[in-house]
Structure formats: C-alpha cells, structure tokens
Write an enzyme that holds these catalytic residues in place. Structure first.
Site, PDB file in Angstrom:
ATOM      1  N   GLU A 188       0.749  -1.300   0.046  1.00  0.00           N
ATOM      2  CA  GLU A 188      -0.058   0.201   0.026  1.00  0.00           C
ATOM      3  C   GLU A 188       0.868   1.275  -0.217  1.00  0.00           C
ATOM      4  O   GLU A 188       0.906   2.956   0.519  1.00  0.00           O
ATOM      5  CB  GLU A 188      -0.547   0.276   1.585  1.00  0.00           C
ATOM      6  CG  GLU A 188      -2.119  -0.925   1.484  1.00  0.00           C
ATOM      7  CD  GLU A 188      -3.118  -0.957   0.320  1.00  0.00           C
ATOM      8  OE1 GLU A 188      -3.295  -1.219  -0.364  1.00  0.00           O
ATOM      9  OE2 GLU A 188      -3.795  -2.402   0.733  1.00  0.00           O
ATOM     10  N   HIS A 234      -2.908   2.323   8.199  1.00  0.00           N
ATOM     11  CA  HIS A 234      -4.077   1.996   7.385  1.00  0.00           C
ATOM     12  C   HIS A 234      -4.268   0.427   8.480  1.00  0.00           C
ATOM     13  O   HIS A 234      -3.525   0.218   9.120  1.00  0.00           O
ATOM     14  CB  HIS A 234      -3.920   1.458   6.211  1.00  0.00           C
ATOM     15  CG  HIS A 234      -4.476   0.700   5.661  1.00  0.00           C
ATOM     16  ND1 HIS A 234      -5.526   0.434   5.544  1.00  0.00           N
ATOM     17  CD2 HIS A 234      -4.268  -0.894   4.971  1.00  0.00           C
ATOM     18  CE1 HIS A 234      -6.261  -0.449   4.682  1.00  0.00           C
ATOM     19  NE2 HIS A 234      -5.867  -1.573   4.291  1.00  0.00           N
ATOM     20  N   HIS A 240      -7.201  -2.763   9.864  1.00  0.00           N
ATOM     21  CA  HIS A 240      -8.784  -2.818   8.591  1.00  0.00           C
ATOM     22  C   HIS A 240      -9.762  -3.485  11.225  1.00  0.00           C
ATOM     23  O   HIS A 240     -10.262  -4.463  10.724  1.00  0.00           O
ATOM     24  CB  HIS A 240      -8.766  -4.699   8.900  1.00  0.00           C
ATOM     25  CG  HIS A 240      -7.516  -4.733   7.727  1.00  0.00           C
ATOM     26  ND1 HIS A 240      -7.297  -5.918   7.310  1.00  0.00           N
ATOM     27  CD2 HIS A 240      -7.212  -3.486   6.736  1.00  0.00           C
ATOM     28  CE1 HIS A 240      -6.171  -5.965   5.828  1.00  0.00           C
ATOM     29  NE2 HIS A 240      -6.561  -4.326   5.942  1.00  0.00           N
ATOM     30  N   GLU A 262     -16.789  11.663  22.575  1.00  0.00           N
ATOM     31  CA  GLU A 262     -15.615  11.999  22.209  1.00  0.00           C
ATOM     32  C   GLU A 262     -15.569  11.963  20.209  1.00  0.00           C
ATOM     33  O   GLU A 262     -14.002  12.747  20.481  1.00  0.00           O
ATOM     34  CB  GLU A 262     -14.706  10.732  22.778  1.00  0.00           C
ATOM     35  CG  GLU A 262     -14.178  10.771  24.032  1.00  0.00           C
ATOM     36  CD  GLU A 262     -13.380  12.120  24.219  1.00  0.00           C
ATOM     37  OE1 GLU A 262     -12.409  12.591  23.362  1.00  0.00           O
ATOM     38  OE2 GLU A 262     -13.980  13.515  24.911  1.00  0.00           O
ATOM     39  N   HIS A 286     -13.103  -3.191   3.574  1.00  0.00           N
ATOM     40  CA  HIS A 286     -12.229  -3.682   3.288  1.00  0.00           C
ATOM     41  C   HIS A 286     -10.793  -3.061   5.046  1.00  0.00           C
ATOM     42  O   HIS A 286     -10.573  -3.544   5.918  1.00  0.00           O
ATOM     43  CB  HIS A 286     -11.025  -2.463   2.647  1.00  0.00           C
ATOM     44  CG  HIS A 286      -9.146  -3.174   1.925  1.00  0.00           C
ATOM     45  ND1 HIS A 286      -8.649  -3.743   1.124  1.00  0.00           N
ATOM     46  CD2 HIS A 286      -8.582  -2.716   3.201  1.00  0.00           C
ATOM     47  CE1 HIS A 286      -7.723  -3.854   2.094  1.00  0.00           C
ATOM     48  NE2 HIS A 286      -7.366  -3.588   2.922  1.00  0.00           N
TER      49      HIS A 286
HETATM   50  P1  13P Z   1       0.916  -5.377   3.076  1.00  0.00           P
HETATM   51  O1  13P Z   1       1.221  -6.554   3.500  1.00  0.00           O
HETATM   52  O2  13P Z   1       0.852  -5.716   1.849  1.00  0.00           O
HETATM   53  O3  13P Z   1       0.808  -4.469   4.307  1.00  0.00           O
HETATM   54  O4  13P Z   1      -0.895  -5.470   2.835  1.00  0.00           O
HETATM   55  C1  13P Z   1      -1.874  -5.181   3.904  1.00  0.00           C
HETATM   56  C2  13P Z   1      -3.238  -5.027   3.593  1.00  0.00           C
HETATM   57  O5  13P Z   1      -3.279  -4.729   4.541  1.00  0.00           O
HETATM   58  C3  13P Z   1      -3.500  -4.645   2.293  1.00  0.00           C
HETATM   59  O6  13P Z   1      -4.598  -3.672   2.197  1.00  0.00           O
HETATM   60 ZN    ZN Z   2      -5.552  -3.508   4.211  1.00  0.00          ZN
END
Ligand code: 13P
Ligand code: ZN
Length: 270
Positions: A116, A139, A141, A169, A210
C-alpha cells in the site's frame, strides 16, 4: 553510531503495531504504517550514504524526494514486529528520481515495504499540504468500522453523523469528519489517488469492505483517531438491533463543538 533498534521512533512503532494487533485491527499481515522521520534524528543511528539496496516504488513520488520513512513490510504480521523489527520493518529514503526507494535499514530477509505504499506516500503528500506537521499514515482493518460499511449508507456526511451521535468523544476527536470510498482493489495507484484526494479534506478515510486510513502528526494521535472512530462504530453496531430511545442530538453536537472549541465540517450538523 547508536543502535537504531533502541531509537525512540523504532520503539514507538513497535509498540504501536503491537497495540493495533492486540485490538484485533490487524489479522495476519493486515494493515500497514508509515512514519516520516527527521533526517538529523536518523543520522544518529544510520549512515545516510550507506544504501543497502534500491526498490522500485511503482509511481512517481518526486514531491517526497530525500524524505525518509519507517514503513512496515509487505506480508509481515504485526504480531511479530516487536520481537523482530529488522525483518518486519524498513527505513527507506525516496531517491531523487522519485520512483526508487533507497533502503537504509531493515527488510533484512529480502522483503520490501507494504503493497500500500502508493496510498501511503500519496496521502503523506496530501496531508503535508494541509498540515506541515503530519508524520504518520496508518491503515488497518477494525471490525466494527468495516461492519458498518455493509449496513450503513456510504454517504460520508451520514456515515460521520452516525458516529458523532454514538458518544461525545467522536465530535471532539474528528470534527472534520470521515471520508468514505466504495470498495476498490487495494494496493493499486488508483486507490492511492482516491485516498489522497479524500485526505485533502479528511484525516480519516474508510475503505468500504476493507478498512480505514488515518493520518496525523504522530503515532499516538493517529492511533487515537482510529481508536475513537472504531469505538463509535462498535457502539453503533451494538445498539443497531435495539430501538433507540435517546441519542446525541444535533443541538448536543453543537454544544460539544462549542465547549471543546472544535470546528465541525460545515453543514454537517443541522
Ligand atoms: P501489506 O502486507 O502489503 O502491508 O498489505 C496488507 C493490507 O492491509 C493490504 O491492504
Ligand atoms: Zn488492508
């Protein structure tokens, strides 16, 4: 030269990704973090002339030429970073040509930075224009934010308002709201461009089905931003099956903004 593994920036990165893992935001190799480093600080630990190898970036990041980043490796598990930072993290400098990264340290097993990286670097470029103190793009999830993208409208005003109403908050921490992208293929320059466009206006950008991107001045601030949005999403998801008897009203949101001296996105409170 001091040992880079003992540097405050590396220690803090290790602690941060461990916490992200502990909170369930980063299954397997999910998630990635990039931290813009101060070159004088890096020079205490690494010889800037010693490039271990070069790695193609995949797009032109000339605007960041000379800048040094600590970046999580692709395919690496956040749960393993703290015990083995040298294989799971890397310190890269964007070469003068803008399309190559110079590896100064890390990715010791022959690995490379996160897939990413385009979204990270493009987001850094966008956020640095809004706030020259921005250092972090993160980033991950988180389960509840992700769940919300299945059952809630992806209209970013409505998405943000639903979170603002979950607890006091949320308005305090992200009065500037949350950008939302529909599902797109990850790891591509296209999703990088779309994310960076949203980063012109938001410090948080949800990728439907995602995950989420956050940006901030340091690791704590960025972590806290995502943590607060995810807490709001958890409350949203937990209360969803029940009749809502009372909530935070628009009038209440205005009271919060005034009391905490924050400016919310114009027109997003009725
Ligand atoms: P990477 O292992 O390449 O960092 O990817 C993980 C991910 O969250 C892809 O969106
Ligand atoms: Zn991801």
């Amino acid at each position: 030269m001091k040992d880079v593994k003992k540097s405050p920036f590396l220690r803090e990165m290790c602690k941060t990704v461990s916490n992200m893992y502990r909170l369930g935001w980063d299954e397997r190799n999910g998630g990635n973090v990039s931290l813009l480093l101060d070159e004088n600080e890096v020079a205490k630990y690494l010889d800037p002339k010693k490039v271990k190898r070069t790695i193609p970036i995949g797009f032109d990041a000339k605007e960041l030429a000379g800048k040094i980043f600590l970046v999580t490796g692709t395919g690496k598990y956040f749960k393993n970073v703290e015990d083995d930072p040298e294989n799971n993290l890397g310190i890269i400098r964007i070469a003068p040509d803008g399309v190559t990264a110079e590896l100064l340290w890390g990715y010791a097993d022959g690995g490379r930075f996160t897939s990413e990286l385009p979204a990270h670097l493009m987001s850094h470029i966008a956020r640095l224009k809004v706030n020259p103190k921005n250092r972090v793009v993160m980033h991950c999830h988180p389960v509840n934010l992700l769940s919300m993208t299945f059952i809630h409208s992806l209209d970013e005003r409505e998405f943000t308002r639903s979170l603002w109403r979950t607890c006091t908050e949320c308005m305090v921490v992200f009065p500037d709201g949350i950008g939302v992208l529909p599902w797109m293929l990850c790891g591509t320059p296209e999703i990088g461009i779309a994310t960076a466009e949203k980063m012109n206006d938001f410090r948080l950008v949800v990728w439907a089905q995602h995950g989420i991107y956050g940006a901030g001045a340091d690791l704590d601030e960025t972590f806290g931003l995502i943590e607060t949005a995810e807490k709001g999403a958890e409350i949203y998801m937990k209360t969803l099956p029940y009749p809502i008897l009372q909530t935070i009203t628009d009038e209440d949101l205005k009271v919060i903004a005034k009391a905490f001296n924050v400016t919310y996105k114009e027109g997003w409170v009725d």
